[in-house]
Design a protein around this motif. Structure first.
Motif, PDB file in Angstrom:
ATOM      1  N   VAL A  22       1.190  -1.037   0.264  1.00  0.00           N
ATOM      2  CA  VAL A  22      -0.363  -0.002   0.096  1.00  0.00           C
ATOM      3  C   VAL A  22       0.770   1.658  -0.599  1.00  0.00           C
ATOM      4  CG1 VAL A  22      -1.882   1.397   0.711  1.00  0.00           C
ATOM      5  CG2 VAL A  22      -1.978  -1.333   0.995  1.00  0.00           C
ATOM      6  N   PRO A  23       2.131   1.104   0.984  1.00  0.00           N
ATOM      7  CA  PRO A  23       2.589   2.461   1.066  1.00  0.00           C
ATOM      8  C   PRO A  23       3.429   2.670  -0.473  1.00  0.00           C
ATOM      9  CG  PRO A  23       3.341   1.507   2.860  1.00  0.00           C
ATOM     10  CD  PRO A  23       2.275   0.672   1.906  1.00  0.00           C
ATOM     11  N   MET A  24       3.593   1.279  -1.228  1.00  0.00           N
ATOM     12  CA  MET A  24       4.049   1.621  -2.127  1.00  0.00           C
ATOM     13  C   MET A  24       3.176   2.469  -3.512  1.00  0.00           C
ATOM     14  SD  MET A  24       4.303  -1.294  -5.534  1.00  0.00           S
ATOM     15  CE  MET A  24       3.267  -1.726  -5.113  1.00  0.00           C
ATOM     16  N   LEU A  25       2.208   2.009  -3.517  1.00  0.00           N
ATOM     17  CA  LEU A  25       1.130   2.742  -4.107  1.00  0.00           C
ATOM     18  C   LEU A  25       0.702   3.740  -3.788  1.00  0.00           C
ATOM     19  CD1 LEU A  25      -2.167  -0.513  -4.017  1.00  0.00           C
ATOM     20  CD2 LEU A  25      -0.016   0.721  -6.263  1.00  0.00           C
ATOM     21  N   MET A  26       0.972   4.235  -2.766  1.00  0.00           N
ATOM     22  CA  MET A  26       0.253   5.944  -1.767  1.00  0.00           C
ATOM     23  C   MET A  26       1.547   6.819  -2.555  1.00  0.00           C
ATOM     24  SD  MET A  26      -0.471   5.621   1.998  1.00  0.00           S
ATOM     25  CE  MET A  26      -2.465   4.680   2.385  1.00  0.00           C
ATOM     26  N   ALA A  27       3.044   5.931  -2.391  1.00  0.00           N
ATOM     27  CA  ALA A  27       4.085   7.136  -3.221  1.00  0.00           C
ATOM     28  C   ALA A  27       3.812   7.090  -4.321  1.00  0.00           C
ATOM     29  CB  ALA A  27       5.128   6.347  -1.977  1.00  0.00           C
ATOM     30  N   ALA A  28       3.386   6.347  -5.276  1.00  0.00           N
ATOM     31  CA  ALA A  28       3.610   5.927  -6.813  1.00  0.00           C
ATOM     32  C   ALA A  28       2.741   7.661  -7.097  1.00  0.00           C
ATOM     33  CB  ALA A  28       3.175   5.024  -7.273  1.00  0.00           C
ATOM     34  N   VAL A  54       2.125  12.933   3.825  1.00  0.00           N
ATOM     35  CA  VAL A  54      -0.134  12.692   4.851  1.00  0.00           C
ATOM     36  C   VAL A  54       0.221  11.382   4.475  1.00  0.00           C
ATOM     37  CG1 VAL A  54      -1.940  14.107   4.356  1.00  0.00           C
ATOM     38  CG2 VAL A  54       0.264  15.133   4.282  1.00  0.00           C
ATOM     39  N   MET A  55       0.237  10.566   3.241  1.00  0.00           N
ATOM     40  CA  MET A  55      -0.840   9.811   3.034  1.00  0.00           C
ATOM     41  C   MET A  55      -0.291   8.883   3.227  1.00  0.00           C
ATOM     42  SD  MET A  55      -2.110   9.732  -0.483  1.00  0.00           S
ATOM     43  CE  MET A  55      -0.816  10.018  -1.460  1.00  0.00           C
ATOM     44  N   LEU A  56       1.449   8.770   3.677  1.00  0.00           N
ATOM     45  CA  LEU A  56       2.156   7.721   4.158  1.00  0.00           C
ATOM     46  C   LEU A  56       2.345   7.586   6.166  1.00  0.00           C
ATOM     47  CD1 LEU A  56       4.704   7.958   2.154  1.00  0.00           C
ATOM     48  CD2 LEU A  56       3.552   6.013   2.408  1.00  0.00           C
ATOM     49  N   LEU A  57       2.260   8.914   6.916  1.00  0.00           N
ATOM     50  CA  LEU A  57       2.329   9.817   8.172  1.00  0.00           C
ATOM     51  C   LEU A  57       0.531   8.610   8.376  1.00  0.00           C
ATOM     52  CD1 LEU A  57       4.136  12.690   8.240  1.00  0.00           C
ATOM     53  CD2 LEU A  57       4.647  10.773   9.463  1.00  0.00           C
ATOM     54  N   LEU A  58      -0.455   9.283   7.530  1.00  0.00           N
ATOM     55  CA  LEU A  58      -1.796   8.928   8.266  1.00  0.00           C
ATOM     56  C   LEU A  58      -2.056   6.995   8.705  1.00  0.00           C
ATOM     57  CD1 LEU A  58      -4.570  11.026   5.888  1.00  0.00           C
ATOM     58  CD2 LEU A  58      -3.092  10.624   8.377  1.00  0.00           C
ATOM     59  N   ARG A  59      -1.502   7.116   6.690  1.00  0.00           N
ATOM     60  CA  ARG A  59      -1.746   5.001   7.105  1.00  0.00           C
ATOM     61  C   ARG A  59      -0.741   4.035   8.713  1.00  0.00           C
ATOM     62  NH1 ARG A  59      -3.078   0.179   4.303  1.00  0.00           N
ATOM     63  NH2 ARG A  59      -2.005  -1.204   4.486  1.00  0.00           N
ATOM     64  N   PHE A  60       0.405   5.047   8.927  1.00  0.00           N
ATOM     65  CA  PHE A  60       1.303   4.941   9.423  1.00  0.00           C
ATOM     66  C   PHE A  60       0.134   4.933  11.451  1.00  0.00           C
ATOM     67  CE2 PHE A  60       4.174   4.873  13.522  1.00  0.00           C
ATOM     68  CZ  PHE A  60       4.821   3.598  13.226  1.00  0.00           C
ATOM     69  N   TRP A  61      -0.404   5.788  11.277  1.00  0.00           N
ATOM     70  CA  TRP A  61      -0.457   6.281  12.527  1.00  0.00           C
ATOM     71  C   TRP A  61      -2.409   6.040  12.667  1.00  0.00           C
ATOM     72  CZ3 TRP A  61       2.765   7.723  16.761  1.00  0.00           C
ATOM     73  CH2 TRP A  61       3.654   7.949  16.464  1.00  0.00           C
ATOM     74  N   ARG A  62      -2.966   5.466  12.038  1.00  0.00           N
ATOM     75  CA  ARG A  62      -4.373   5.120  11.956  1.00  0.00           C
ATOM     76  C   ARG A  62      -4.470   4.189  11.588  1.00  0.00           C
ATOM     77  NH1 ARG A  62      -8.306  10.617   9.715  1.00  0.00           N
ATOM     78  NH2 ARG A  62      -7.082  12.436  10.696  1.00  0.00           N
ATOM     79  N   GLN A  63      -3.687   3.097  10.537  1.00  0.00           N
ATOM     80  CA  GLN A  63      -4.054   2.223  10.788  1.00  0.00           C
ATOM     81  C   GLN A  63      -2.863   1.216  10.944  1.00  0.00           C
ATOM     82  OE1 GLN A  63      -4.300   3.083   6.356  1.00  0.00           O
ATOM     83  NE2 GLN A  63      -6.082   1.426   6.919  1.00  0.00           N
ATOM     84  N   ILE A  64      -1.909   1.310  11.359  1.00  0.00           N
ATOM     85  CA  ILE A  64      -1.016   0.472  11.630  1.00  0.00           C
ATOM     86  C   ILE A  64      -0.694   0.016  13.060  1.00  0.00           C
ATOM     87  CG2 ILE A  64       1.152  -0.838  11.551  1.00  0.00           C
ATOM     88  CD1 ILE A  64       0.059  -0.687   8.937  1.00  0.00           C
ATOM     89  N   VAL A  65      -0.338   1.525  13.585  1.00  0.00           N
ATOM     90  CA  VAL A  65      -0.315   1.096  15.063  1.00  0.00           C
ATOM     91  C   VAL A  65      -1.625   0.789  15.708  1.00  0.00           C
ATOM     92  CG1 VAL A  65       0.010   2.956  17.338  1.00  0.00           C
ATOM     93  CG2 VAL A  65       1.581   3.576  15.049  1.00  0.00           C
ATOM     94  N   PRO A  66      -2.220   1.844  15.093  1.00  0.00           N
ATOM     95  CA  PRO A  66      -4.066   0.583  16.045  1.00  0.00           C
ATOM     96  C   PRO A  66      -4.219  -0.478  15.778  1.00  0.00           C
ATOM     97  CG  PRO A  66      -4.684   3.087  15.429  1.00  0.00           C
ATOM     98  CD  PRO A  66      -2.975   2.711  14.778  1.00  0.00           C
ATOM     99  N   GLY A  67      -3.752  -1.075  14.633  1.00  0.00           N
ATOM    100  CA  GLY A  67      -4.221  -2.858  14.471  1.00  0.00           C
ATOM    101  C   GLY A  67      -3.314  -3.316  15.449  1.00  0.00           C
ATOM    102  N   LEU A  68      -1.971  -2.042  15.807  1.00  0.00           N
ATOM    103  CA  LEU A  68      -1.196  -3.343  16.155  1.00  0.00           C
ATOM    104  C   LEU A  68      -1.516  -3.434  18.141  1.00  0.00           C
ATOM    105  CD1 LEU A  68       1.669  -5.702  16.489  1.00  0.00           C
ATOM    106  CD2 LEU A  68       2.599  -3.259  16.865  1.00  0.00           C
TER     107      LEU A  68
END
Length: 456
Positions: free
Chosen positions: A391-397, A435-449
């Motif tokens: 997903v980060p690959m798609l966001m970065a592209a 913005v997109m990558l930081l939102l993914r980390f803080w809103r999805q990855i950390v809460p998911g863990l």
């Protein structure tokens, strides 16, 4: 216990791990810079060919680097679980994949002349670039091998040796260039061929250095015993994590390559100013890449232990350190722009004043993207640490090519802002990525863990 680690302790841990990595990246950057400077002393035509050849080589190298960088978070995670067997398996399959990539990339480098001419390059420049690449391609395998083993060592937090080996390589590269390009110390004068041979020798010596260190200091992993034996399960695991990293690398380097093409449409002076500003911005960017690597290792450790609190605190720490580095860089770029740009130019160059004036404006725009450029690469490092790459690959592209590139064209040519407009488009694209990558980390990855830990 790790959840209660105070922030000053996080800062010390990141500095201990990250400073050697930052130094290593700066030393690696110095290798490319000294190549450019020394072949520039030899001849303008050779410099043009080397610039083109380096672009082709580094584009393929960064694509292949995806599997090498995938080794780092995997090793860090397995180390946190004390799984020595999987550390060895992941590293070995990273080496396998790198060798296979070299076999695939070799023909593109060997037959680069017709490909470069098809892309509109002058015949003489393309021919000289192929001369370089036909020699340099033999350095691709050792270069990727070094990167895999550096990732393995960094994942185990053996970062000082990574720094010292890269520094040694930078010094040796200067020595090899001095002897082989110019024909000093009784050697024949080989010009651009000498630069290519120097590159291969540098990568070869670096590979010997990391292999000797790994065998001497980490014999429990025995990386090269029965190296020919396939491990298909781990092979595909490394590949699944690594190919999106490679495409993300390709996407970002493609953005800056396309921006150089746009600057070329504006003329030789804007292109020259762009080249200098990119060199200065890249030097600053290496600091953030080192911090990003540290973030990958520490996030990989926290992920391996399923320690969400440690992951979050470590992430805030490295992001804050990246922001401080950005502010210092901004002060330098805005405070000393003319001396920085002028250092790259011959005082007698008739275009010097115009290039410096253009470069000063570009550095002002570069100061704008320091914060977001650092944030997006650190975010990528954090996401790689938790083995989230697709997903980060798609966001970065999307950010680089769906937002940044159109913005660069509109600002540079539709609005008529010229070179500063093209660079402002880069700011927009990098901001979108951050913005997109930081939102993914803080809103999805950390809460998911956190949810995974609670469920367990």
């Amino acid at each position: 216990m790790s959840a209660q680690m105070p922030y000053p302790q996080h800062v010390r841990a990141v500095l201990t791990l990250g400073l050697p990595l930052v130094g290593g990246h700066l030393a690696q950057f110095a290798i490319g810079l000294t190549d450019t400077v020394m072949i520039g002393w030899y001849g303008a035509e050779e410099l043009a060919a080397l610039t083109l050849a380096h672009t082709a080589f580094i584009t393929l190298f960064l694509l292949g680097a995806g599997v090498a960088w995938a080794v780092m978070p995997m090793v860090a995670s397995y180390a946190a679980q004390d799984d020595q067997m999987r550390i060895r398996r992941a590293t070995r399959m990273g080496l396998w994949l790198s060798l296979l990539f070299c076999l695939a990339a070799g023909p593109l480098l060997w037959f680069s002349d017709p490909l470069l001419r098809a892309l509109g390059q002058a015949e003489s420049v393309a021919a000289n670039a192929q001369v370089y690449l036909r020699i340099a391609l033999w350095g691709m395998a050792p270069a990727l091998g070094v990167l895999v083993l550096k990732s393995y060592l960094a994942g185990l937090e053996h970062t000082r040796i990574v720094f010292w080996i890269t520094c040694l390589a930078a010094v040796l590269n200067v020595a090899f260039n001095y002897v082989l390009i110019f024909g000093n110390l009784g050697m024949p004068e080989l010009g651009i061929r000498g630069a290519a041979i120097a590159s291969v020798l540098t990568h070869g010596v670096s590979l010997v250095g990391v292999v000797v260190y790994a065998k001497a200091k980490l014999p429990e992993h025995d990386l090269f015993a029965r190296f020919w034996r396939a491990d298909w399960e781990m092979f595909f695991e490394v590949f699944r994590l690594g190919w999106p990293i490679g495409l993300t690398n390709l996407s970002e380097i493609g953005l800056f390559a396309a921006s150089a093409l746009m600057m070329g449409w504006l003329g030789t002076v804007p292109l020259a100013a762009h080249g200098i500003a990119v060199q200065l911005a890249t030097a600053a960017f290496m600091i953030h890449v080192g911090l990003s690597n540290a973030a990958t290792v520490r996030a990989g450790n926290a992920f391996g232990r399923r320690d969400a609190a440690h992951l979050a605190r470590g992430a805030w720490t490295v992001l804050a350190m990246s922001a401080v580095a950005s502010l210092l860089t901004v002060a330098l770029l805005l405070g000393l722009p003319e001396p920085l740009v002028g250092a790259f130019l011959d005082p007698a160059d008739p275009d010097r004043a115009e290039i410096v004036a253009s470069g000063v404006v570009l550095l002002a725009v570069a100061a704008l993207f320091q914060l977001v450029d650092g944030a997006q690469v650190v975010a990528l490092g954090l996401l790689r640490g938790v083995q989230d790459t697709r997903v980060p690959m798609l966001m970065a592209a999307l950010a680089y090519w769906g937002v940044g590139m159109p913005a660069a064209w509109v600002c540079g040519f539709v609005f008529g802002w010229g070179g500063p407009g093209v660079w402002f488009g880069l700011v927009v694209g990098l901001s979108a990525a951050a913005v997109m990558l930081l939102l993914r980390f803080w809103r999805q990855i950390v809460p998911g863990l956190v949810g995974t830990v609670r469920a367990a």
